[in-house]
Design a protein around this motif. Structure first.
Motif: not given
Length: 217
Positions: A139-161
């Protein structure tokens, strides 16, 4: 005399044991048979599960070979069948691979399939994060940054694989949305993480060079 008493005691104990056996032998034998049957049943279950796992592994390998041969329709059908019938571990992997095959013809549909996996609480955290990453890539090319942030922020934590990939995707999305501040935030996290893969670090440095200079105060 003591020997005589010992013999009497022995006879009494023998009679008591015989009476107990006569009274409870059916239950003792039944209990023993149940234990034997239980152990045998468990061993049989373990054997069948191992056999199912081996069969699923072979089927998974064949489906992967179909994908490598660009037979995506056949691979999709094979992975979908595994996702429905295979033991749990292979079932999750097959769901991920089914969505990947769908992506070659229907990126939006595949993203929805990855979203479903990410929302499934019965799936492991690493597999959920992987599904989030794959959906975001589509979805990178078709969605907004706020939507990407909502999707991925939890996966950016220091312990996330998959934190490195999540941060890179967010930096790219922010850059595409002309949000240099957000892009720089994620690129700094990539640079400061000592475990960032070298190739990803190089890409982040290249993107950093494309950002406008920070205004001097």
């Amino acid at each position: 005399m003591s020997d005589l008493f010992d013999e009497v005691d022995e006879d009494v104990r023998r009679d008591q044991l015989k009476q107990l056996w006569d009274k409870y032998s059916v239950f003792i034998v039944a209990g023993a048979l149940l234990i034997i049957a239980g152990v045998g049943g468990w061993r049989g279950y373990e054997y069948l599960e191992a056999q199912r796992a081996a069969e699923a592994g072979a089927a998974f390998d064949k489906a992967a070979e179909l994908s490598e041969q660009n037979k995506h329709a056949e691979a999709e059908a094979a992975f979908a069948d595994l996702a429905a019938k295979a033991p749990w571990g292979y079932r999750v992997l097959a769901r991920l691979r089914t969505a990947a095959e769908v992506a070659s013809r229907d990126p939006q549909g595949a993203a929805k399939m990855f979203d479903d996996i990410a929302a499934d609480r019965s799936v492991g955290a690493a597999e959920q994060d992987l599904a989030r990453i794959r959906a975001a890539q589509l979805l990178l090319e078709t969605t907004t940054y706020p939507n990407m942030l909502q999707r991925l922020e939890s996966a950016t934590a220091p312990a996330s694989t998959f934190r490195h990939s999540a941060r890179e995707l967010l930096a790219l999305s922010a850059w595409r949305g002309n949000d240099a501040t957000a892009a720089r935030q994620w690129l700094d996290l990539i640079a400061d993480d000592g475990e960032t893969p070298p190739s990803l670090r190089s890409r982040a440095e290249a993107l950093q060079a494309m950002l406008p200079p920070v205004a001097k105060s």
